[in-house]
Design a protein around this motif. Sequence first.
Motif, mmCIF file in Angstrom:
data_model
loop_
_atom_site.group_PDB
_atom_site.id
_atom_site.type_symbol
_atom_site.label_atom_id
_atom_site.label_comp_id
_atom_site.label_asym_id
_atom_site.label_seq_id
_atom_site.Cartn_x
_atom_site.Cartn_y
_atom_site.Cartn_z
ATOM 1 N N LYS A 1 -3.119 -7.985 -20.642
ATOM 2 C CA LYS A 1 -2.609 -6.831 -21.381
ATOM 3 C C LYS A 1 -2.531 -5.652 -20.415
ATOM 4 N N SER A 2 -1.671 -5.772 -19.420
ATOM 5 C CA SER A 2 -1.646 -4.747 -18.361
ATOM 6 C C SER A 2 -0.231 -4.300 -17.982
ATOM 7 N N TRP A 3 0.796 -4.750 -18.714
ATOM 8 C CA TRP A 3 2.162 -4.353 -18.400
ATOM 9 C C TRP A 3 2.543 -3.078 -19.154
ATOM 10 N N TYR A 4 3.274 -2.215 -18.453
ATOM 11 C CA TYR A 4 3.816 -0.975 -19.023
ATOM 12 C C TYR A 4 5.264 -0.835 -18.568
ATOM 13 N N ASP A 5 6.024 -0.024 -19.285
ATOM 14 C CA ASP A 5 7.338 0.362 -18.771
ATOM 15 C C ASP A 5 7.243 1.785 -18.230
ATOM 16 N N ALA A 6 8.075 2.083 -17.220
ATOM 17 C CA ALA A 6 8.046 3.392 -16.569
ATOM 18 C C ALA A 6 9.448 3.698 -16.039
ATOM 19 N N PRO A 7 9.745 4.986 -15.801
ATOM 20 C CA PRO A 7 11.044 5.340 -15.218
ATOM 21 C C PRO A 7 11.217 4.668 -13.850
ATOM 22 N N CYS A 8 12.359 4.031 -13.636
ATOM 23 C CA CYS A 8 12.568 3.227 -12.425
ATOM 24 C C CYS A 8 12.569 4.060 -11.145
ATOM 25 N N TYR A 9 12.806 5.371 -11.270
ATOM 26 C CA TYR A 9 12.852 6.210 -10.082
ATOM 27 C C TYR A 9 11.460 6.587 -9.580
ATOM 28 N N MET A 10 10.432 6.347 -10.382
ATOM 29 C CA MET A 10 9.079 6.710 -9.959
ATOM 30 C C MET A 10 8.706 6.004 -8.656
ATOM 31 N N SER A 11 7.903 6.668 -7.862
ATOM 32 C CA SER A 11 7.462 6.105 -6.585
ATOM 33 C C SER A 11 6.107 5.442 -6.774
ATOM 34 N N GLU B 1 0.833 -1.201 0.000
ATOM 35 C CA GLU B 1 0.000 0.000 0.000
ATOM 36 C C GLU B 1 0.870 1.255 0.000
ATOM 37 N N TYR B 2 2.185 1.059 0.118
ATOM 38 C CA TYR B 2 3.123 2.179 0.157
ATOM 39 C C TYR B 2 3.803 2.326 -1.194
ATOM 40 N N ARG B 3 4.601 3.392 -1.352
ATOM 41 C CA ARG B 3 5.232 3.692 -2.632
ATOM 42 C C ARG B 3 6.751 3.811 -2.465
ATOM 43 N N ARG B 4 7.449 3.220 -3.423
ATOM 44 C CA ARG B 4 8.906 3.321 -3.466
ATOM 45 C C ARG B 4 9.356 3.263 -4.924
ATOM 46 N N SER B 5 10.635 3.550 -5.135
ATOM 47 C CA SER B 5 11.198 3.339 -6.463
ATOM 48 C C SER B 5 11.289 1.839 -6.742
ATOM 49 N N TRP B 6 11.564 1.506 -7.994
ATOM 50 C CA TRP B 6 11.644 0.090 -8.356
ATOM 51 C C TRP B 6 12.739 -0.621 -7.554
ATOM 52 N N SER B 7 13.931 -0.024 -7.465
ATOM 53 C CA SER B 7 15.046 -0.666 -6.751
ATOM 54 C C SER B 7 14.770 -0.749 -5.256
ATOM 55 N N ASP B 8 14.148 0.264 -4.677
ATOM 56 C CA ASP B 8 13.818 0.215 -3.248
ATOM 57 C C ASP B 8 12.711 -0.816 -2.982
ATOM 58 N N TYR C 1 1.689 -0.807 -10.312
ATOM 59 C CA TYR C 1 2.488 -1.541 -9.322
ATOM 60 C C TYR C 1 3.754 -2.102 -9.967
ATOM 61 N N TRP C 2 4.874 -1.897 -9.294
ATOM 62 C CA TRP C 2 6.129 -2.492 -9.762
ATOM 63 C C TRP C 2 6.082 -4.013 -9.646
ATOM 64 N N PHE C 3 6.674 -4.685 -10.618
ATOM 65 C CA PHE C 3 6.971 -6.114 -10.484
ATOM 66 C C PHE C 3 8.375 -6.344 -11.050
ATOM 67 N N GLY C 4 8.783 -7.612 -11.164
ATOM 68 C CA GLY C 4 10.215 -7.887 -11.254
ATOM 69 C C GLY C 4 10.908 -7.962 -12.589
ATOM 70 N N ILE C 5 10.642 -7.024 -13.522
ATOM 71 C CA ILE C 5 11.411 -6.993 -14.772
ATOM 72 C C ILE C 5 11.986 -5.596 -15.014
ATOM 73 N N SER C 6 13.102 -5.562 -15.703
ATOM 74 C CA SER C 6 13.701 -4.286 -16.121
ATOM 75 C C SER C 6 14.603 -4.520 -17.329
ATOM 76 N N ASP C 7 14.885 -3.422 -18.062
ATOM 77 C CA ASP C 7 15.872 -3.469 -19.152
ATOM 78 C C ASP C 7 16.928 -2.390 -18.919
ATOM 79 N N GLN C 8 17.319 -2.246 -17.637
ATOM 80 C CA GLN C 8 18.268 -1.207 -17.269
ATOM 81 C C GLN C 8 19.653 -1.442 -17.870
ATOM 82 N N LYS C 9 20.022 -2.697 -18.100
ATOM 83 C CA LYS C 9 21.364 -2.986 -18.621
ATOM 84 C C LYS C 9 21.438 -2.738 -20.121
#
Length: 212
Positions: free
Chosen positions: A188-198, A91-98, A134-142
């Motif tokens: 059909k509910s996945w999006y990409d977003a800036p990882c720093y977003m809370s 119910e709280y908000r954090r960045s993707w890495s946090d 809601y964040w979940f566990g994928i990224s293309d940061q590399k």
Amino acid sequence: FSCVLGEARSSDQDCPSSTAESRMQKGCANVTALTEELQAVKREKSQLEEEWTQLKKKIATTAPQTTPVPTKNPCPEDWKHFNGSCYYVSEYRRSWSDSQAYCKQQGGHLAIILTAEEQTFIWNLLPRGYWNSYWFGISDQKVEDDWYWVDGTKLVGGFWEDGEPNNHVNEDCGNMVKTNVLSRVATKSWYDAPCYMSLPWICEKLVSTYTQ
């Protein structure tokens, strides 16, 4: 036994009084007695059957009602179980890495979603809103557009919204969206977003990692 039948048909006929006929009279009396005894047995049987019926009804109404024992949730409080994993919706908000750091502290990781059934289960846990993400566990940061799960495995397929991921403004982390629009679907509910977003997040951990 004509005498017995005679007694049953007419009271004007008497049993014979001679010696031979006297024996027949005794037999007549015996048959009468047996007939009365048989009738008494039949009445007793009928009474017993009635008592047994009443007893069965009483047992049925007084026996304790068995209620199904609820299945115990193998996950911690506030976590939901599905197919060997426990899921937590923040119910709280954090960045993707946090958010990933929080999940690791709980013995898990941001959710890794491999099947449509798992995706649908998680999506159904989310509340509807104007734009609940809601964040979940994928990224293309590399490497851009090269998506990996937090356990290091490469994403195959996925449940992206049409036109996603689009890397609109350096969007390198995956998030799941549920809105008030009822026509939207889980797959059909996945999006990409800036990882720093809370944003709030979804954790996952195996049931075996949780011991009470």
